[in-house]
Design an enzyme around this catalytic site. Structure first.
Site, PDB file in Angstrom:
ATOM      1  N   ARG A 104       0.854  -1.196   0.000  1.00  0.00           N
ATOM      2  CA  ARG A 104       0.000   0.000   0.000  1.00  0.00           C
ATOM      3  C   ARG A 104       0.876   1.226   0.000  1.00  0.00           C
ATOM      4  O   ARG A 104       1.736   1.370   0.869  1.00  0.00           O
ATOM      5  CB  ARG A 104      -0.816   0.059   1.303  1.00  0.00           C
ATOM      6  CG  ARG A 104      -1.993  -0.789   1.328  1.00  0.00           C
ATOM      7  CD  ARG A 104      -3.037  -0.325   2.307  1.00  0.00           C
ATOM      8  NE  ARG A 104      -2.619   0.160   3.611  1.00  0.00           N
ATOM      9  CZ  ARG A 104      -3.468   0.643   4.493  1.00  0.00           C
ATOM     10  NH1 ARG A 104      -4.746   0.720   4.202  1.00  0.00           N
ATOM     11  NH2 ARG A 104      -3.061   1.048   5.671  1.00  0.00           N
ATOM     12  N   THR A 108      -1.338   7.502  -0.738  1.00  0.00           N
ATOM     13  CA  THR A 108      -2.582   7.391  -1.519  1.00  0.00           C
ATOM     14  C   THR A 108      -3.442   6.192  -1.093  1.00  0.00           C
ATOM     15  O   THR A 108      -4.614   6.113  -1.448  1.00  0.00           O
ATOM     16  CB  THR A 108      -2.252   7.202  -3.012  1.00  0.00           C
ATOM     17  OG1 THR A 108      -1.578   5.940  -3.162  1.00  0.00           O
ATOM     18  CG2 THR A 108      -1.357   8.313  -3.539  1.00  0.00           C
ATOM     19  N   ASP A 200      -0.038  -3.161  11.898  1.00  0.00           N
ATOM     20  CA  ASP A 200       0.409  -3.552  10.555  1.00  0.00           C
ATOM     21  C   ASP A 200       0.760  -5.036  10.575  1.00  0.00           C
ATOM     22  O   ASP A 200       1.736  -5.454  11.218  1.00  0.00           O
ATOM     23  CB  ASP A 200       1.628  -2.707  10.167  1.00  0.00           C
ATOM     24  CG  ASP A 200       2.013  -2.928   8.716  1.00  0.00           C
ATOM     25  OD1 ASP A 200       2.274  -4.097   8.346  1.00  0.00           O
ATOM     26  OD2 ASP A 200       2.052  -1.960   7.948  1.00  0.00           O
ATOM     27  N   ASP A 203       4.348  -6.092   9.349  1.00  0.00           N
ATOM     28  CA  ASP A 203       5.391  -5.675  10.291  1.00  0.00           C
ATOM     29  C   ASP A 203       5.362  -6.532  11.550  1.00  0.00           C
ATOM     30  O   ASP A 203       6.408  -6.908  12.088  1.00  0.00           O
ATOM     31  CB  ASP A 203       5.212  -4.195  10.673  1.00  0.00           C
ATOM     32  CG  ASP A 203       5.698  -3.271   9.564  1.00  0.00           C
ATOM     33  OD1 ASP A 203       6.441  -3.742   8.678  1.00  0.00           O
ATOM     34  OD2 ASP A 203       5.323  -2.087   9.580  1.00  0.00           O
TER      35      ASP A 203
HETATM   36  C1  PRP Z   1      -1.316  -4.748   4.255  1.00  0.00           C
HETATM   37  C2  PRP Z   1      -2.168  -5.998   4.319  1.00  0.00           C
HETATM   38  C3  PRP Z   1      -2.980  -5.903   3.055  1.00  0.00           C
HETATM   39  C4  PRP Z   1      -3.188  -4.423   2.917  1.00  0.00           C
HETATM   40  C5  PRP Z   1      -4.582  -4.086   3.352  1.00  0.00           C
HETATM   41  O1  PRP Z   1      -0.249  -4.941   3.401  1.00  0.00           O
HETATM   42  O2  PRP Z   1      -1.433  -7.187   4.414  1.00  0.00           O
HETATM   43  O3  PRP Z   1      -2.329  -6.424   1.928  1.00  0.00           O
HETATM   44  O4  PRP Z   1      -2.224  -3.772   3.760  1.00  0.00           O
HETATM   45  O5  PRP Z   1      -4.860  -2.759   3.145  1.00  0.00           O
HETATM   46  P1  PRP Z   1      -5.890  -2.265   2.037  1.00  0.00           P
HETATM   47  O6  PRP Z   1      -7.116  -3.125   2.179  1.00  0.00           O
HETATM   48  O7  PRP Z   1      -6.126  -0.851   2.403  1.00  0.00           O
HETATM   49  O8  PRP Z   1      -5.269  -2.405   0.695  1.00  0.00           O
HETATM   50  P2  PRP Z   1       0.932  -3.880   3.207  1.00  0.00           P
HETATM   51  O9  PRP Z   1       0.649  -2.979   2.072  1.00  0.00           O
HETATM   52  O10 PRP Z   1       1.211  -3.234   4.522  1.00  0.00           O
HETATM   53  O11 PRP Z   1       2.137  -4.803   2.747  1.00  0.00           O
HETATM   54  P3  PRP Z   1       2.899  -5.958   3.545  1.00  0.00           P
HETATM   55  O12 PRP Z   1       1.968  -7.138   3.672  1.00  0.00           O
HETATM   56  O13 PRP Z   1       4.055  -6.233   2.654  1.00  0.00           O
HETATM   57  O14 PRP Z   1       3.313  -5.416   4.881  1.00  0.00           O
HETATM   58  N1  URA Z   2      -2.780  -3.088   6.635  1.00  0.00           N
HETATM   59  C1  URA Z   2      -2.478  -3.592   7.843  1.00  0.00           C
HETATM   60  O1  URA Z   2      -1.543  -4.409   7.980  1.00  0.00           O
HETATM   61  N2  URA Z   2      -3.202  -3.178   8.911  1.00  0.00           N
HETATM   62  C2  URA Z   2      -4.215  -2.330   8.797  1.00  0.00           C
HETATM   63  O2  URA Z   2      -4.860  -2.004   9.817  1.00  0.00           O
HETATM   64  C3  URA Z   2      -4.517  -1.816   7.521  1.00  0.00           C
HETATM   65  C4  URA Z   2      -3.788  -2.218   6.456  1.00  0.00           C
END
Ligand code: PRP
Ligand code: URA
Length: 209
Positions: A104, A108, A200, A203
């Site tokens: 994400r 944005t 997150d 993380d």
């Molecule tokens: C997180 C999560 C989803 C997304 C959800 O991933 O694992 O993929 O955010 O958010 P959304 O519904 O608003 O799109 P992130 O982008 O943090 O990547 P990561 O899994 O690599 O940490």
């Molecule tokens: N992605 C995450 O990992 N946590 C949230 O709460 C939203 C998006």
């Protein structure tokens, strides 16, 4: 809620509460996610069709139930999707696996793709897309549209936590894709995070913050 299955099994809810706790360690968070994925996999595959196969037990011959028809593919939305994927593969070791790399954009909240690899025969499979978090739904909808472009037709989406805003957005874009989740939280905050949520997910899984 139409099109949404809430998996409210007490074991799932208990483990989810442990995961939400900010004092839960990275190791415990990963272990709990893997354990929950076994229970969620059980629910998301509940309606798979069965047929029978003639086998011989040590006692006698019988027509024993076995899975029928379309085979499974799991699609992990990286990174955090891998936490659900691993447990699901414990239950269905023969499933094919697609990886959809998305992050994400923090400003944005749009999903940015960085990797995609999927089996060639998605059109013949039940495809279960997995990601612990459905926040704005930008990531899940982008991933599923990509899978559809690769031929996937029979798709369901499995997550751990969903925001009401994310469910609404998802269903506007993908009205025919069922959602399975362990909880629907209150809302998204001003940064697009689910509250109360669990922070997150990526993380917390990998200790990157
Ligand atoms: C997180 C999560 C989803 C997304 C959800 O991933 O694992 O993929 O955010 O958010 P959304 O519904 O608003 O799109 P992130 O982008 O943090 O990547 P990561 O899994 O690599 O940490
Ligand atoms: N992605 C995450 O990992 N946590 C949230 O709460 C939203 C998006």
């Amino acid at each position: 809620m139409d099109g949404v299955t809430l998996v409210d099994h007490p074991l799932v809810q208990h483990k989810l509460s442990l995961m939400r706790d900010k004092n839960t360690s990275t190791g415990s968070f990963r272990r709990l996610l893997r354990e929950i994925s076994l229970l969620l996999c059980y629910e998301v595959t509940r309606d798979l069709e069965l047929t029978t196969k003639s086998i011989e037990t040590p006692m006698q011959r019988m027509d024993a139930p076995v899975l029928k028809g379309k085979k499974l593919a799991f699609a992990s939305i990286l990174r955090a999707g891998n936490g659900l994927l691993e447990g699901m593969l414990d239950l269905v070791p023969s499933a094919r696996v697609a990886h959809v790399g998305l992050y994400r954009d923090h400003d944005t909240l749009e999903a940015v793709e960085y990797y995609y690899k999927a089996p060639h025969d998605l059109s013949n499979r039940v495809v279960i897309a997995v990601d612990p978090m459905l926040a704005t739904a930008n990531s899940a909808t982008a991933a599923i549209e990509k899978l559809q472009a690769s031929g996937a037709k029979d798709i369901r989406f499995l997550c751990l936590l969903a925001a009401p805003e994310g469910i609404a957005n998802f269903q506007k874009i993908l009205p025919d894709v069922p959602i399975f989740t362990a909880a629907i939280d209150e809302r998204l905050n001003e940064n697009g995070y689910i509250v109360p949520g669990l922070g997150d997910a990526g993380d917390r899984m990998y200790g990157t913050k």
